[in-house]
Design a protein around this motif. Structure first.
Motif, PDB file in Angstrom:
ATOM      1  N   HIS C 176       0.829  -1.217   0.000  1.00  0.00           N
ATOM      2  CA  HIS C 176       0.000   0.000   0.000  1.00  0.00           C
ATOM      3  C   HIS C 176       0.852   1.251   0.000  1.00  0.00           C
ATOM      4  N   SER C 177       1.968   1.224   0.739  1.00  0.00           N
ATOM      5  CA  SER C 177       2.759   2.445   0.894  1.00  0.00           C
ATOM      6  C   SER C 177       3.674   2.708  -0.288  1.00  0.00           C
ATOM      7  N   TYR C 178       4.089   1.656  -0.943  1.00  0.00           N
ATOM      8  CA  TYR C 178       5.037   1.855  -2.064  1.00  0.00           C
ATOM      9  C   TYR C 178       4.416   1.344  -3.353  1.00  0.00           C
ATOM     10  N   PRO C 179       3.566   2.103  -3.960  1.00  0.00           N
ATOM     11  CA  PRO C 179       2.942   1.636  -5.196  1.00  0.00           C
ATOM     12  C   PRO C 179       3.939   1.619  -6.344  1.00  0.00           C
ATOM     13  N   PRO C 180       3.695   0.790  -7.361  1.00  0.00           N
ATOM     14  CA  PRO C 180       4.651   0.718  -8.483  1.00  0.00           C
ATOM     15  C   PRO C 180       4.738   2.059  -9.199  1.00  0.00           C
ATOM     16  N   VAL C 181       5.946   2.377  -9.616  1.00  0.00           N
ATOM     17  CA  VAL C 181       6.228   3.669 -10.238  1.00  0.00           C
ATOM     18  C   VAL C 181       5.840   3.664 -11.712  1.00  0.00           C
ATOM     19  N   LYS C 182       5.969   2.505 -12.379  1.00  0.00           N
ATOM     20  CA  LYS C 182       5.773   2.448 -13.811  1.00  0.00           C
ATOM     21  C   LYS C 182       4.436   3.008 -14.275  1.00  0.00           C
ATOM     22  N   PRO C 183       3.330   2.596 -13.669  1.00  0.00           N
ATOM     23  CA  PRO C 183       2.054   3.159 -14.137  1.00  0.00           C
ATOM     24  C   PRO C 183       2.004   4.672 -14.000  1.00  0.00           C
ATOM     25  N   PHE C 184       2.695   5.192 -12.973  1.00  0.00           N
ATOM     26  CA  PHE C 184       2.699   6.639 -12.760  1.00  0.00           C
ATOM     27  C   PHE C 184       3.398   7.341 -13.905  1.00  0.00           C
ATOM     28  N   VAL C 185       4.560   6.792 -14.276  1.00  0.00           N
ATOM     29  CA  VAL C 185       5.340   7.405 -15.365  1.00  0.00           C
ATOM     30  C   VAL C 185       4.537   7.364 -16.654  1.00  0.00           C
ATOM     31  N   GLU C 186       3.900   6.212 -16.847  1.00  0.00           N
ATOM     32  CA  GLU C 186       3.138   6.050 -18.084  1.00  0.00           C
ATOM     33  C   GLU C 186       1.975   7.032 -18.126  1.00  0.00           C
ATOM     34  N   LEU C 187       1.380   7.266 -16.970  1.00  0.00           N
ATOM     35  CA  LEU C 187       0.263   8.207 -16.902  1.00  0.00           C
ATOM     36  C   LEU C 187       0.718   9.613 -17.242  1.00  0.00           C
ATOM     37  N   LEU C 188       1.875   9.997 -16.689  1.00  0.00           N
ATOM     38  CA  LEU C 188       2.396  11.335 -16.950  1.00  0.00           C
ATOM     39  C   LEU C 188       2.689  11.515 -18.451  1.00  0.00           C
ATOM     40  N   ASN C 189       3.229  10.426 -19.045  1.00  0.00           N
ATOM     41  CA  ASN C 189       3.504  10.522 -20.487  1.00  0.00           C
ATOM     42  C   ASN C 189       2.225  10.745 -21.265  1.00  0.00           C
ATOM     43  N   ARG C 190       1.185  10.068 -20.851  1.00  0.00           N
ATOM     44  CA  ARG C 190      -0.108  10.205 -21.527  1.00  0.00           C
ATOM     45  C   ARG C 190      -0.601  11.629 -21.437  1.00  0.00           C
ATOM     46  N   VAL C 191      -0.468  12.185 -20.238  1.00  0.00           N
ATOM     47  CA  VAL C 191      -0.924  13.566 -20.049  1.00  0.00           C
ATOM     48  C   VAL C 191      -0.114  14.498 -20.927  1.00  0.00           C
ATOM     49  N   ASP C 192       1.209  14.205 -21.011  1.00  0.00           N
ATOM     50  CA  ASP C 192       2.064  15.020 -21.868  1.00  0.00           C
ATOM     51  C   ASP C 192       1.574  15.018 -23.322  1.00  0.00           C
ATOM     52  N   VAL C 193       1.306  13.808 -23.791  1.00  0.00           N
ATOM     53  CA  VAL C 193       0.818  13.659 -25.173  1.00  0.00           C
ATOM     54  C   VAL C 193      -0.480  14.415 -25.353  1.00  0.00           C
ATOM     55  N   ALA C 194      -1.346  14.286 -24.349  1.00  0.00           N
ATOM     56  CA  ALA C 194      -2.645  14.961 -24.472  1.00  0.00           C
ATOM     57  C   ALA C 194      -2.460  16.463 -24.515  1.00  0.00           C
ATOM     58  N   ARG C 195      -1.507  16.931 -23.750  1.00  0.00           N
ATOM     59  CA  ARG C 195      -1.273  18.392 -23.677  1.00  0.00           C
ATOM     60  C   ARG C 195      -0.844  18.955 -25.028  1.00  0.00           C
ATOM     61  N   SER C 196      -0.141  18.098 -25.778  1.00  0.00           N
ATOM     62  CA  SER C 196       0.331  18.631 -27.046  1.00  0.00           C
ATOM     63  C   SER C 196      -0.757  18.663 -28.118  1.00  0.00           C
ATOM     64  N   GLN C 197      -1.897  18.060 -27.829  1.00  0.00           N
ATOM     65  CA  GLN C 197      -2.989  18.076 -28.797  1.00  0.00           C
ATOM     66  C   GLN C 197      -3.631  19.458 -28.807  1.00  0.00           C
TER      67      GLN C 197
END
Lengths: 141, 654, 326
Positions: C176-197
């Motif tokens: 619970h305290s240490y969630p996996p980082v990978k999904p977080f990074v992937e989410l941020l990338n998605r937001v980045d892509v969306a921002r450029s639209q």
């Protein structure tokens, strides 16, 4: 880089294993070794946190833990020796005087384990030839 | 000399003082002089009672009465009870009787109880009894009467169980107390019913006046019967008569005082006092008379075969008391008859006190001489050995048998006359009943004469035989014991002739009792019924003659007769198996009930114990955790730590 | 390894810990010595899959490098196995040797975490001094090597059950305290892509399902290492949410893109905050500097403690039984 939680998991696993051993085994020395293993788990945790925070405080703490563990080992061994002198065994179950006045003593009712099998002596193939059958009756000097 | 109110307080007060002094100083100080306070107290009380009597007799007017009001015992709303005394002619006569007999019995006891360990205790209780009895007859209201009623019951218990180390004596005392208690339960119910129906008062005067006004109250019969319950218990009538013979376990003077002369007459006094009430209910009077008649016959039949002299006298007491109730029950609705019948019963009480006390004291004298043996089969022919006892016993026996001119004759004759009149002057079915009762009364008179003289002949005639227990006692009793015998003997001979026979002094005196005032009765007119006199004398003489024949002339004949009528003989000898029946019907079920209750009590005790044992049980449950193994302790700690952490983590995740 | 760690998230969240831990508890219980013998075979049959499964479901590999992960896995596996063997070994001498093995592997883990001094110190003190002393005492006390008590355990079932329940709790907490980082990074990338639209449709296309996106954002709140960043993240979501839920024709594209930009900025802050500073290479010097400046008092006390312990051990062990205290 290995994530922090992995190290913490290993530390927890060692700690729990040490605890199980401490609570289960009846040899005094072995109980103490399991306690030491619990400390090992803790030190893994500390060093991992030191790594995660980027400073050496955790490692310093570990050094002190080792110091204290050493003192503890010395005193524990002295006490174990005293207990051994009294009870002539390293079994912790013989020390039951703390029990309630109405309680009976807990003794082992199971059959004692079989004595360790004697190590079989090495079996050499016979060398030479056997003496003739007739000679065996005579006594040898 | 004193004013009347003070006299009223002195009469019970002097014996009470004597009781307190004897109880306090007796064991240590007075020791074998412990009889003095009692004798002095009762003698003084007697003197005062006589003064009261003279005073009342001298007062003109219809209902001479003295009242002394005391202090309020308790008051709760409409319920007010005061400790006040009153005295009218009925009370005065009873007081004189009680104190006179009491004084002489106390004198006798000084000789009889000589050397006993409980000497002071005996006299203390005797004084207490005199206090209670005088208080009973002096009572102004029902509750005070009830209180003293219980008081005399208590003293009877203490005296019957005087030698309490003897199990039979202790059991007899218990039996006496419990059986009279049964009657007392009905009594208090009756009192309460009276209170609730007639004006919420306990005092006799107002209560009876109110009762006279409410003559058609439906509860009157019930009330009378409930009051009679108390009288049945205290005066040992059927079915509660079983305690009196057993009460002979007590010392003989106690039997003489309590169970012959005074306590058992309390029931008669009660009914006499409540005559205005009983007059309102002829059914209850018939019931009283029937009980009296039945008990008289029953007791006489039992007394025929008893071998114990005191038991014979006990049953004769029951029989004579039944006579008194027979008289009381003959009052019915005819006013003058009621007065006459009640005064006849009281007169019989008066004479009975004399001769029965005399008989008991004589029996005590015999017992004293024979070394505490009272079984008539073991001694005989004592008339030469104990002359004074012999002659006084003869006087008493003659009075009991009803021979002219002894006192018993006059009183018995009056009662039979009352019963006869009751039969004549009423409706048909009542008449038949009263005629039957009259016949039973006559038959009982004959039987009385027979068994009395049977006892007399067996004790004093025949071959002289002394049991070995007598030792050196087998001689006439000392003076201190014979003087009361002589006095009472003279009394039982003369008291009838002197006071009643020709002057009718006592009846006229009693008729002026305030107890009878609400009835506004004219004074009864006496006419001598010669036929009745002849008849009853014939019965008495016949009984005596038969006894003389069977026990003096032909001593072996009774045995033969007994063999012939063996079942009847057994029935009579075993007291009609009343004790056995009661044991089966009452005692056993109650014992079983007691066991059941004890069982439930045990369960309740067990539950309470369980509550008390709870901590220990819980501790036993938890004790195995403390087995001394350190590893186990660590394990338990770890288990609960784990549980806590797990719950914490799960809660955190939500 | 990367492939395995991805598939580990397919299994349902917290329940994935149960099978390996149950197996591990069973194996420890079976292996604990009993008077009528223990079944080593069955213990091993339960234990080996337990360790494998355990490693599979527990460990994350967020951006790990190959030699490091191999070493980590081997050290940790050996340490845990050694620990299990040690506590279940009837012969105490062998158990001591297993403890030495555990200590070695733990030191290996120390080495992986840039603590070489500690590694050396622990090996010397533990494997060198403590274990050897214990073996000496064991030789003195139990010359035969075996005793009756060694073949018994006290409450094996309860201890194993409770111990592994504790471990489950701790693992759940850690998960619970240490969630996996990978999904977080992937989410941020998605937001980045969306921002450029440029268009709303494009943004929505890049973000995917709006509600699922918001759920993911909410879940990643756990990534925040401190309160301030967590609050920032939450504020960013709250700003974004109404904008995102408006109908297509009412959406203000510029404002939406502004919110997305804030979100990405906070996300990058979180990532930077969780970056690990490298530890100094001169480990001993740094340790010494730290010890003798910040922890000087503790060092002195530690020394005193060692002295007292020595004296105490001599005093206790030097008494003969029955003799009065000297």
């Amino acid at each position: 880089m290995i994530p922090l939680s992995n190290y913490l998991i290993v530390g927890a696993a060692l700690f729990v294993l040490g605890m199980i051993g401490f609570l289960t085994r009846r040899n005094l020395i072995l109980m103490f070794l399991c306690a030491e293993m619990m400390l090992q788990g803790v030190t893994i945790n500390l060093v991992a946190f030191a790594r995660a925070h980027g400073n050496l405080h955790g490692q310093v703490f570990t050094l002190f833990i080792i110091t204290v563990a050493a003192c503890e080992a010395a005193l524990a061994l002295a006490l174990i020796l005293m207990l051994y002198r009294r009870g002539h065994t390293l079994d912790v179950s013989i020390w039951q005087t703390l029990r309630e006045p109405g309680q009976e003593e807990t003794v082992d009712l199971d059959a004692p384990p079989q004595p360790p099998r004697e190590e079989p002596l090495p079996h050499l193939t016979p060398a030479g030839t056997a003496p003739p059958a007739g000679d065996r009756e005579e006594s040898y000097v | 000399m004193f004013d009347p109110q003070t006299m009223l307080w002195l009469i019970p007060g002097l014996p009470l003082l004597a009781a307190i002094v004897t109880a306090a100083l007796g064991p240590k100080l007075l020791k074998h002089w412990s009889h003095l306070p009692t004798i002095i107290g009762s003698a003084a009380s007697f003197v005062v009672a006589v003064m009261l009597l003279i005073g009342l007799a001298g007062t003109q007017g219809d209902g001479p009465h003295v009242a002394a009001s005391g202090y309020t015992w308790f008051a709760a709303g409409a319920f007010k009870v005061t400790l006040s005394l009153q005295a009218d002619t009925l009370t005065a006569l009873m007081l004189v009787t009680v104190t006179f007999i009491g004084t002489f019995i106390a004198v006798f006891s000084a000789g009889y109880m000589h050397g006993d360990d409980g000497y002071p205790r005996f006299f203390a209780v005797m004084s207490l009894f005199l206090f209670s009895m005088t208080g009973l007859v002096l009572a102004d209201n029902f509750l005070v009467l009830y209180a003293f009623w219980e008081g005399v019951g208590l003293c009877s218990y203490l005296l019957v169980g005087f030698w309490f180390q003897k199990p039979s004596a202790a059991a007899a005392a218990r039996k006496a107390f419990l059986v009279t208690r049964l009657g007392d339960a009905g009594f208090i119910l009756g009192i309460m019913l009276l209170w609730s129906q007639f004006g919420h008062t306990f005092e006799f005067g107002p209560l009876f006046r109110e009762a006279a006004r409410q003559a058609d109250n439906p509860y009157v019969t019930v009330m009378c019967l409930l009051l009679f319950c108390g009288a049945i218990g205290k005066s040992a009538q059927f079915p509660l008569h079983v305690w009196l013979p057993d009460a002979m376990e007590g010392p003989t003077p106690a039997s003489a005082l309590i169970h012959a002369a005074t306590m058992v007459t309390a029931g008669v006094y009660l009914l006499a006092r409540c005559t205005p009430l009983f007059v309102l209910s002829p059914e209850s009077q018939l019931y009283v008379a029937c009980t009296g008649g039945l008990t008289a016959l029953l007791a006489a039949l039992i007394a025929l075969t008893q071998n114990d002299l005191k038991r014979v006298l006990a049953y004769s007491t029951i029989s004579q008391l039944a006579y008194m109730f027979l008289g009381l029950g003959a009052g019915l609705k005819h006013e003058s008859l009621a007065v006459f019948a009640a005064s006849a019963a009281i007169f019989h009480l008066f004479t009975h006190a004399f001769f029965k006390a005399l008989l008991f004291l004589a029996a005590g004298s015999v017992m004293h001489a024979m070394g505490n043996v009272i079984d008539m089969r073991r001694f005989g022919g004592l008339r030469k050995l104990m002359p004074i006892t012999h002659w006084t016993f003869l006087c008493g026996a003659a009075a009991l048998a009803g021979l002219i001119p002894f006192s018993g004759f006059w009183s018995k004759d009056q009662i039979l006359e009352a019963v006869l009149h009751a039969g004549e002057t009423h409706e048909s079915h009542y008449r038949i009943m009263y005629l039957i009762l009259f016949a039973s009364g006559l038959g009982t008179a004959a039987l009385t004469a027979f068994y009395t003289f049977r006892a007399y002949f067996r004790t004093f005639w025949g071959r002289e035989k002394v049991p070995p227990e007598a030792g050196h006692h087998a001689h006439e009793s000392p003076t201190v014991m014979t003087v009361p015998l002589i006095v009472l003997g003279i009394g039982s001979v003369l008291v009838g002739v002197v006071f009643e026979a020709f002057t009718h002094g006592i009846s006229r005196f009693l008729a002026r009792a305030i107890a009878f005032q609400p009835l506004h009765m004219p004074l009864p007119v006496h006419h001598t019924n010669w036929l009745l006199i002849l008849g009853s004398t014939a019965c008495a003489v016949g009984g005596i003659a038969l006894a003389w024949y069977l026990y003096n002339e032909k001593p072996l004949l009774p045995l033969g007769i007994a063999h012939m009528i063996r079942p009847a003989y057994e029935l009579s000898l075993n007291r009609f198996y009343f004790d056995e029946i009661y044991t089966l019907l009452v005692v056993r079920p109650l014992e079983t009930l007691g066991q059941i209750c004890r069982f439930f009590d045990g369960i309740l005790d067990g539950i309470v114990d369980l509550v008390g044992l709870n901590p220990r049980l819980i501790a036993r449950l938890l004790q195995p955790i403390q087995n001394g193994l350190v590893q186990f302790y660590a394990l338990v700690m770890m288990v609960f730590l784990t549980a806590f952490l797990t719950i914490f983590v799960l809660w955190l995740r939500q | 390894m990367a492939v395995f760690s991805d598939t580990s998230t397919l299994i349902a969240g917290p329940w994935r810990f149960v099978p390996p831990l149950v197996l591990a508890a069973a194996s420890v219980y079976l292996l604990l010595p009993r008077p009528r013998g223990r079944s080593v075979l069955w213990g091993a049959v339960c234990g080996i899959p337990a360790i494998a499964l355990g490693g599979f479901v527990c460990f994350r590999s967020d951006g790990a490098v190959f030699p490091e992960t191999f070493l980590f896995y081997s050290f940790s596996t050996l340490a845990v196995t050694g620990g299990a063997v040690m506590i279940t070994q009837p012969n105490p001498a062998r158990a001591a040797i297993c403890f030495a093995l555990v200590v070695m592997n733990v030191c290996g883990l120390f080495l992986l975490q840039a603590a070489p001094f500690l590694m050396a110190a622990v090996i010397i003190i533990y494997a060198g001094a403590i274990i050897v002393t214990f073996l000496f005492v064991l030789m003195l006390a139990q010359p035969t090597g075996f005793s009756d008590a060694d073949d018994r355990s006290r409450e094996p079932f309860l201890a194993a059950f409770a111990g592994f329940t504790l471990l489950t709790a701790v693992l759940l907490l850690l998960d619970h305290s240490y969630p996996p980082v990978k999904p977080f990074v992937e989410l941020l990338n998605r937001v980045d892509v969306a921002r450029s639209q440029d268009s709303v449709a494009g943004i929505r296309n890049a973000l995917g399902d709006g509600q699922a996106f918001l759920n993911d954002l909410g879940r990643e709140f756990r990534q925040a290492p401190n309160q301030k960043l967590g609050k920032d993240w939450k504020d960013a979501i709250e700003d974004l949410e109404p904008e995102l839920q408006k109908k297509d024709d009412r959406v203000d594209v510029a404002a939406l893109k502004g919110h997305l930009a804030t979100l990405v900025a906070v996300g990058r802050d979180i990532q930077k905050a969780k970056e690990v500073k490298p530890l100094p290479a001169e480990n001993v010097a740094a340790l010494g500097r730290l010890l003798y400046s910040d922890y000087i008092l503790a060092v002195e006390l530690g020394g005193a403690l060692l002295l007292v312990a020595t004296i105490g051990a001599i005093a206790i062990a030097g008494r003969k039984p029955g003799r009065a205290a000297t």
